[in-house]
Write a protein that holds these residues in place. Sequence first.
Motif, short mmCIF file in Angstrom:
data_model
loop_
_atom_site.label_atom_id
_atom_site.label_comp_id
_atom_site.label_asym_id
_atom_site.label_seq_id
_atom_site.Cartn_x
_atom_site.Cartn_y
_atom_site.Cartn_z
N ARG A 128 0.86 -1.19 0.00
CA ARG A 128 0.00 0.00 0.00
C ARG A 128 0.90 1.23 0.00
O ARG A 128 1.61 1.49 0.96
CB ARG A 128 -0.92 -0.03 1.21
CG ARG A 128 -1.86 -1.23 1.25
CD ARG A 128 -2.52 -1.38 2.60
NE ARG A 128 -1.50 -1.55 3.64
CZ ARG A 128 -1.76 -1.50 4.95
NH1 ARG A 128 -2.99 -1.29 5.38
NH2 ARG A 128 -0.79 -1.66 5.83
N THR A 129 0.80 2.00 -1.08
CA THR A 129 1.76 3.07 -1.33
C THR A 129 1.06 4.40 -1.50
O THR A 129 0.07 4.50 -2.24
CB THR A 129 2.56 2.76 -2.61
OG1 THR A 129 3.14 1.46 -2.48
CG2 THR A 129 3.65 3.78 -2.83
N GLY A 130 1.58 5.44 -0.86
CA GLY A 130 1.07 6.79 -1.04
C GLY A 130 2.02 7.63 -1.86
O GLY A 130 3.24 7.54 -1.70
N VAL A 131 1.48 8.44 -2.77
CA VAL A 131 2.28 9.36 -3.57
C VAL A 131 1.61 10.73 -3.53
O VAL A 131 0.38 10.83 -3.43
CB VAL A 131 2.44 8.89 -5.02
CG1 VAL A 131 3.22 7.58 -5.09
CG2 VAL A 131 1.08 8.74 -5.70
N PRO A 132 2.39 11.82 -3.60
CA PRO A 132 1.79 13.16 -3.58
C PRO A 132 0.89 13.38 -4.79
O PRO A 132 1.13 12.83 -5.87
CB PRO A 132 3.02 14.08 -3.63
CG PRO A 132 4.18 13.25 -3.19
CD PRO A 132 3.86 11.85 -3.65
N PRO A 133 -0.15 14.21 -4.63
CA PRO A 133 -1.06 14.46 -5.75
C PRO A 133 -0.40 15.10 -6.96
O PRO A 133 -0.91 14.98 -8.07
CB PRO A 133 -2.11 15.41 -5.12
CG PRO A 133 -2.05 15.12 -3.66
CD PRO A 133 -0.62 14.80 -3.37
N GLY A 165 -1.16 2.54 10.30
CA GLY A 165 -1.13 1.26 9.61
C GLY A 165 -1.91 1.24 8.31
O GLY A 165 -2.08 0.19 7.71
N GLY A 166 -2.39 2.39 7.86
CA GLY A 166 -3.17 2.44 6.63
C GLY A 166 -2.32 2.45 5.37
O GLY A 166 -2.84 2.21 4.28
N LEU A 167 -1.02 2.73 5.50
CA LEU A 167 -0.10 2.70 4.38
C LEU A 167 1.15 1.93 4.79
O LEU A 167 1.55 1.94 5.97
CB LEU A 167 0.32 4.12 3.96
CG LEU A 167 -0.59 4.94 3.05
CD1 LEU A 167 0.05 6.29 2.77
CD2 LEU A 167 -0.90 4.22 1.76
N ASP A 168 1.79 1.29 3.82
CA ASP A 168 3.05 0.60 4.06
C ASP A 168 4.25 1.49 3.78
O ASP A 168 5.29 1.36 4.43
CB ASP A 168 3.14 -0.66 3.19
CG ASP A 168 2.04 -1.66 3.49
OD1 ASP A 168 1.82 -1.93 4.69
OD2 ASP A 168 1.40 -2.15 2.54
N VAL A 169 4.12 2.37 2.80
CA VAL A 169 5.22 3.25 2.42
C VAL A 169 4.63 4.45 1.70
O VAL A 169 3.55 4.36 1.10
CB VAL A 169 6.24 2.51 1.52
CG1 VAL A 169 5.61 2.09 0.21
CG2 VAL A 169 7.49 3.34 1.27
N PRO A 190 7.05 2.90 8.26
CA PRO A 190 7.12 2.71 9.71
C PRO A 190 8.42 2.00 10.12
O PRO A 190 8.94 1.16 9.40
CB PRO A 190 5.89 1.84 10.01
CG PRO A 190 4.96 2.09 8.88
CD PRO A 190 5.83 2.30 7.67
N SER A 191 8.92 2.36 11.28
CA SER A 191 10.19 1.81 11.74
C SER A 191 10.05 0.53 12.55
O SER A 191 11.04 -0.09 12.88
CB SER A 191 10.92 2.85 12.59
OG SER A 191 10.14 3.22 13.73
#
Length: 322
Positions: free
Chosen positions: A95-100, A140-144, A273-274
């Motif tokens: 699960r990956t987040g990227v800026p808009p 915990g909603g995103l992995d990276v 997360p660490s």
Amino acid sequence: MDLLRHLRLFVTVADELHFSRAAERLGMAQPPLSQAIRRLERELGAELFDRSQRGVRLSAAGAVLLDEAHELLARERRLRTLAHRAADGGLGTLRTGVPPDTTAAVLSALLTACATHAPGLSVDLQEVTTEEQLRLLASGGLDVGLVHHPVDTTELRLGPETSLDLGVVLPRTSPLARLPEVALGELPGHDLVLFPRAHAPGWYDRILDVCRAEGFVPGRVRHASNPEFLLALVTAGHGVAFDQGPAARKEPRVAWRPLAGRPLALRIGGAWPSGRGAHPAARRFAELAADVLARDHTATPWRGGVPRPPDDPPRPWSVVYG
């Protein structure tokens, strides 16, 4: 009884049809091997070998078992391989987040790199602001995620950063548009169009601090989340904006110019997360992202010249858009 171990011994004896040679191949003495085969026969309730003075050959039950044993042991090897790949981050979902404001070219190159590195990994891609990414990483909603720096690094691990120089977007009719580059100190009297502070507070504050230090205090700060809206405000004369260049080149009514001295550099990098529960593919994703951002031509400010031809079509990837 360790059934898989005993089946491996059985297959070796079946291959050799000779207990001494099988024992030598297995690196063990013959008596323990014979005892192990006898135990397997008792466990299964059938003799697997016909033993005589003329030699050893498979019984009818042994011939049937041999095919099944080969298949079962192959499945075991596949299971171990899958477990190892999953532990290394090569399988499952990331699960990956990227800026808009991430460009289509960067996304394409990044997903292609992920597909090449880990074809069995599904990338669940979500367009999320830096501030929201930090919240989701903590919950915990995103992995990276790919975040704009500076950020609070508490309980986070950070990948390599990429620094991207920003230029200024001006109305095409502005006298400053005739200059090869523009200093921040030449912008007083202009409003400034920025993304909302809630998207990336650290980066937002950094921009305004640098502007003030260089002699540019905007008359008014206007906010635009969408790049098209930002360009529309600049076109309408409602301010100037800072951008990497590619988006502005698509709008003929604005001009993009480098900033003298390169005082504004967007720092972007991976964060995850660490704790022990971190996704095993998170670090590698961050490294791939840094590499893509560093070499992608649309992520570098334009300085004129002939545009580069488009990249080759991306390879297929497994991706879910969130």
